[in-house]
Design a protein around this motif. Structure first.
Motif, mmCIF file in Angstrom:
data_model
loop_
_atom_site.group_PDB
_atom_site.id
_atom_site.type_symbol
_atom_site.label_atom_id
_atom_site.label_comp_id
_atom_site.label_asym_id
_atom_site.label_seq_id
_atom_site.Cartn_x
_atom_site.Cartn_y
_atom_site.Cartn_z
ATOM 1 N N GLY A 65 0.789 -1.224 0.000
ATOM 2 C CA GLY A 65 0.000 0.000 0.000
ATOM 3 C C GLY A 65 0.821 1.274 0.000
ATOM 4 N N GLN A 66 1.964 1.270 0.673
ATOM 5 C CA GLN A 66 2.794 2.480 0.705
ATOM 6 C C GLN A 66 3.261 2.862 -0.689
ATOM 7 O OE1 GLN A 66 5.868 1.711 3.581
ATOM 8 N NE2 GLN A 66 4.619 2.380 5.318
ATOM 9 N N LEU A 67 3.636 1.848 -1.474
ATOM 10 C CA LEU A 67 4.068 2.106 -2.851
ATOM 11 C C LEU A 67 2.921 2.699 -3.663
ATOM 12 C CD1 LEU A 67 6.438 1.755 -4.837
ATOM 13 C CD2 LEU A 67 5.500 -0.485 -5.404
ATOM 14 N N ALA A 68 1.735 2.097 -3.542
ATOM 15 C CA ALA A 68 0.577 2.582 -4.293
ATOM 16 C C ALA A 68 0.177 3.980 -3.846
ATOM 17 C CB ALA A 68 -0.595 1.610 -4.119
ATOM 18 N N LEU A 69 0.217 4.212 -2.537
ATOM 19 C CA LEU A 69 -0.196 5.504 -1.997
ATOM 20 C C LEU A 69 0.753 6.611 -2.443
ATOM 21 C CD1 LEU A 69 -2.330 6.740 -0.053
ATOM 22 C CD2 LEU A 69 -0.694 6.387 1.806
ATOM 23 N N ALA A 70 2.061 6.367 -2.349
ATOM 24 C CA ALA A 70 3.041 7.369 -2.765
ATOM 25 C C ALA A 70 2.913 7.682 -4.253
ATOM 26 C CB ALA A 70 4.453 6.877 -2.445
ATOM 27 N N HIS A 71 2.714 6.632 -5.055
ATOM 28 C CA HIS A 71 2.559 6.834 -6.496
ATOM 29 C C HIS A 71 1.311 7.644 -6.804
ATOM 30 C CE1 HIS A 71 1.377 5.665 -10.666
ATOM 31 N NE2 HIS A 71 2.689 5.827 -10.871
ATOM 32 N N ALA A 72 0.224 7.350 -6.085
ATOM 33 C CA ALA A 72 -1.035 8.064 -6.323
ATOM 34 C C ALA A 72 -0.913 9.545 -5.979
ATOM 35 C CB ALA A 72 -2.154 7.417 -5.512
ATOM 36 N N TRP A 73 -0.289 9.851 -4.841
ATOM 37 C CA TRP A 73 -0.089 11.264 -4.478
ATOM 38 C C TRP A 73 0.831 11.939 -5.489
ATOM 39 C CZ3 TRP A 73 -3.186 13.951 -1.754
ATOM 40 C CH2 TRP A 73 -3.833 13.439 -0.618
ATOM 41 N N GLY A 74 1.892 11.256 -5.896
ATOM 42 C CA GLY A 74 2.816 11.833 -6.867
ATOM 43 C C GLY A 74 2.143 12.128 -8.186
ATOM 44 N N THR A 75 1.324 11.181 -8.660
ATOM 45 C CA THR A 75 0.615 11.354 -9.925
ATOM 46 C C THR A 75 -0.392 12.492 -9.846
ATOM 47 O OG1 THR A 75 0.856 8.994 -10.437
ATOM 48 C CG2 THR A 75 -0.866 10.206 -11.614
ATOM 49 N N SER A 76 -1.083 12.576 -8.709
ATOM 50 C CA SER A 76 -2.114 13.602 -8.555
ATOM 51 C C SER A 76 -1.503 15.000 -8.516
ATOM 52 C CB SER A 76 -2.928 13.334 -7.288
ATOM 53 O OG SER A 76 -4.091 14.131 -7.258
ATOM 54 N N PHE A 77 -0.445 15.173 -7.755
ATOM 55 C CA PHE A 77 0.183 16.498 -7.656
ATOM 56 C C PHE A 77 0.977 16.845 -8.920
ATOM 57 C CE2 PHE A 77 -0.478 16.383 -2.975
ATOM 58 C CZ PHE A 77 -1.050 17.646 -2.845
ATOM 59 N N ALA A 78 1.366 15.837 -9.677
ATOM 60 C CA ALA A 78 2.076 16.109 -10.935
ATOM 61 C C ALA A 78 1.203 16.894 -11.906
ATOM 62 C CB ALA A 78 2.523 14.797 -11.567
ATOM 63 N N ARG A 79 -0.109 16.819 -11.763
ATOM 64 C CA ARG A 79 -1.015 17.608 -12.601
ATOM 65 C C ARG A 79 -0.746 19.100 -12.449
ATOM 66 N NH1 ARG A 79 -6.596 16.726 -10.658
ATOM 67 N NH2 ARG A 79 -5.530 16.523 -8.639
ATOM 68 N N TYR A 80 -0.166 19.475 -11.310
ATOM 69 C CA TYR A 80 0.139 20.877 -11.034
ATOM 70 C C TYR A 80 1.642 21.156 -11.087
ATOM 71 C CZ TYR A 80 -4.664 20.896 -9.300
ATOM 72 O OH TYR A 80 -6.023 20.783 -9.179
ATOM 73 N N GLY A 81 2.397 20.197 -11.595
ATOM 74 C CA GLY A 81 3.837 20.392 -11.664
ATOM 75 C C GLY A 81 4.522 20.291 -10.312
ATOM 76 N N ARG A 82 3.877 19.644 -9.351
ATOM 77 C CA ARG A 82 4.434 19.509 -7.996
ATOM 78 C C ARG A 82 5.175 18.180 -7.857
ATOM 79 N NH1 ARG A 82 3.778 24.137 -4.597
ATOM 80 N NH2 ARG A 82 1.767 25.114 -5.115
ATOM 81 N N THR A 83 6.273 18.217 -7.119
ATOM 82 C CA THR A 83 7.012 17.014 -6.769
ATOM 83 C C THR A 83 6.632 16.594 -5.359
ATOM 84 O OG1 THR A 83 8.881 17.590 -8.170
ATOM 85 C CG2 THR A 83 9.306 16.031 -6.384
ATOM 86 N N VAL A 84 6.468 15.289 -5.153
ATOM 87 C CA VAL A 84 6.092 14.755 -3.841
ATOM 88 C C VAL A 84 7.269 14.003 -3.230
ATOM 89 C CG1 VAL A 84 4.654 13.021 -2.675
ATOM 90 C CG2 VAL A 84 3.619 14.626 -4.287
ATOM 91 N N GLY A 85 7.519 14.242 -1.946
ATOM 92 C CA GLY A 85 8.528 13.489 -1.214
ATOM 93 C C GLY A 85 7.868 12.683 -0.104
ATOM 94 N N GLN A 86 8.121 11.383 -0.064
ATOM 95 C CA GLN A 86 7.530 10.538 0.967
ATOM 96 C C GLN A 86 8.436 10.520 2.190
ATOM 97 O OE1 GLN A 86 7.511 6.197 0.485
ATOM 98 N NE2 GLN A 86 5.326 6.205 0.964
ATOM 99 N N VAL A 87 7.851 10.729 3.365
ATOM 100 C CA VAL A 87 8.591 10.692 4.632
ATOM 101 C C VAL A 87 7.924 9.653 5.524
ATOM 102 C CG1 VAL A 87 9.368 11.989 6.654
ATOM 103 C CG2 VAL A 87 9.192 13.128 4.424
ATOM 104 N N LEU A 88 8.616 8.548 5.776
ATOM 105 C CA LEU A 88 8.091 7.482 6.617
ATOM 106 C C LEU A 88 8.741 7.567 7.997
ATOM 107 C CD1 LEU A 88 8.143 4.522 4.059
ATOM 108 C CD2 LEU A 88 6.200 5.964 4.714
ATOM 109 N N LEU A 89 7.933 7.621 9.030
ATOM 110 C CA LEU A 89 8.425 7.784 10.389
ATOM 111 C C LEU A 89 7.942 6.657 11.286
ATOM 112 C CD1 LEU A 89 7.694 11.608 10.900
ATOM 113 C CD2 LEU A 89 9.903 10.565 10.363
#
Length: 381
Positions: free
Chosen positions: A94-118
């Motif tokens: 799920g973490q892989l799918a979730l990170a990819h989904a957020w990255g794809t969604s924000f890419a519509r606005y030219g945004r880069t996503v960084g995943q931080v796991l704590l």
């Protein structure tokens, strides 16, 4: 006079609406479905609302639940697992799918996503705590959107945050955020379960604002649902933790994310304490695990909790557990009630040898306070 009616000062909702830096926590139920897994349309709608807030001038950190839930459907699991190994397996997918989904969604606005796991250990450990803070700060300075989640693939039951509501509250303080917004499947705080009618025929009443503990008298909060680990109890605890640390909170439905992020006119707001805790005091009070206890006599309890004085050996009557210099310990009264937390100046065996002795009776290397006032935070009075 409440924060909502004070003339000349911003209301709690105005503080949240105009906050320069915001942490937004999104619950599992807002992102996932038991049968289909991640709901991309709902995630896109949330990304749209987050993007609008960022374009309005705010820095935004996302704390996203949903890793375990997102892994259920791909693995053919029909309900959230109870055993740790299966949870971690689901999280790894799920973490892989979730990170990819957020990255794809924000890419519509030219945004880069960084995943931080704590993990909780990253917050409990002071050096890890500082490293996480620097990572979040640097991602923001580079214009990336930090998406934070608990590292469910390695976290054990002993080192878990418990839920992402608490994680979000800790991240809000860690990042120096000006507001925390908790989005889930509930539209705010009620004094009971809004889905049920009481034995007296009364329905639960909505609470629009919480300014202090007295506003929570009689509130009954329940546990989580099928997809998540939280529930109203965890949201309420996280909101109180955040407000106590000086960060105002909005609790609202994810379906109202656009409104919540635009003007904070929906949901329940929690007013923050006037003075924000320093990073060190917050870590002592909320983030670090206590390694042991120091038992105080009545005079020491009064000195520590009412007069905010350092704890001296003369006021110590006992020691519980094994702790070392630099560890966080609980200071308890004769009945075992925790009155404060602080950083021990000595190892447990040194403190044991100092019990009840006045400073001038101790050797020079043991004449410092057992816990210095600068390293002490009152918990109860």
């Amino acid at each position: 006079m409440t924060a909502e009616t004070s003339i000349g000062f911003p209301t709690v909702r105005e503080q949240i609406a105009h906050a320069r830096s915001v942490v937004v926590k999104i619950g599992s139920s807002a992102l996932t479905d038991l049968d289909e897994g991640l709901d991309r349309d709902r995630l896109d709608a949330l990304a749209d609302a987050l993007e609008a807030r960022m374009r309005a001038g705010s820095d935004v950190i996302v704390v996203s639940s949903g890793a375990v839930s997102a892994g259920l459907a791909p693995l053919g699991l029909k309900k959230r697992p109870k055993d740790l190994a299966t949870k971690q397996a689901a999280a790894s997918v799920g973490q892989l799918a979730l990170a990819h989904a957020w990255g794809t969604s924000f890419a519509r606005y030219g945004r880069t996503v960084g995943q931080v796991l704590l993990t909780a250990d990253d917050i409990n450990n002071r050096s890890h705590h500082a490293n996480a803070q620097r990572t979040l700060d640097r991602l923001r300075s580079l214009g990336a959107v930090a998406v934070v989640n608990e590292n469910d693939t390695v976290a054990t039951n002993e080192i878990r945050f418990g839920d992402n509501d608490r994680l979000a509250a800790l991240v809000a303080h860690l990042s120096g955020a000006d507001a925390l917004i908790l989005l889930s499947d509930v539209d705010g705080l009620y004094d009971g379960d809004p889905r049920k009618v009481g034995v007296d025929g009364r329905r639960a009443q909505f609470i629009p604002e919480v300014n202090g503990p007295e506003d929570l008298d009689g509130v009954i909060a329940g546990s989580g649902g099928a997809l998540g680990t939280g529930g109203m109890a965890s949201k309420l605890a996280a909101a109180r933790l955040s407000a106590d640390a000086g960060v105002p909170v909005l609790l609202a439905a994810a379906s109202s994310a656009a409104q919540a992020l635009a003007d904070a006119s929906v949901g329940t707001v929690f007013a923050a304490r006037p003075e924000r805790l320093s990073a060190r005091r917050f870590w002592v009070r909320h983030a670090a695990d206590a390694s042991g206890q120091i038992v105080l006599d009545d005079g020491a309890v009064a000195a520590v909790s009412r007069r905010r004085r350092s704890l001296l050996a003369a006021g110590v009557t006992g020691v519980n557990g094994r702790f070392f210099s630099g560890d966080v310990v609980e200071l308890v009264d004769q009945n075992g009630r925790v009155v404060a937390r602080g950083v021990a100046s000595y190892d447990f065996d040194d403190v044991t040898s100092m019990l009840g002795r006045h400073t001038d009776e101790l050797p020079p290397d043991l004449q410092r306070p057992v816990v210095h006032a600068d390293d002490l935070v009152v918990v109860a009075r």
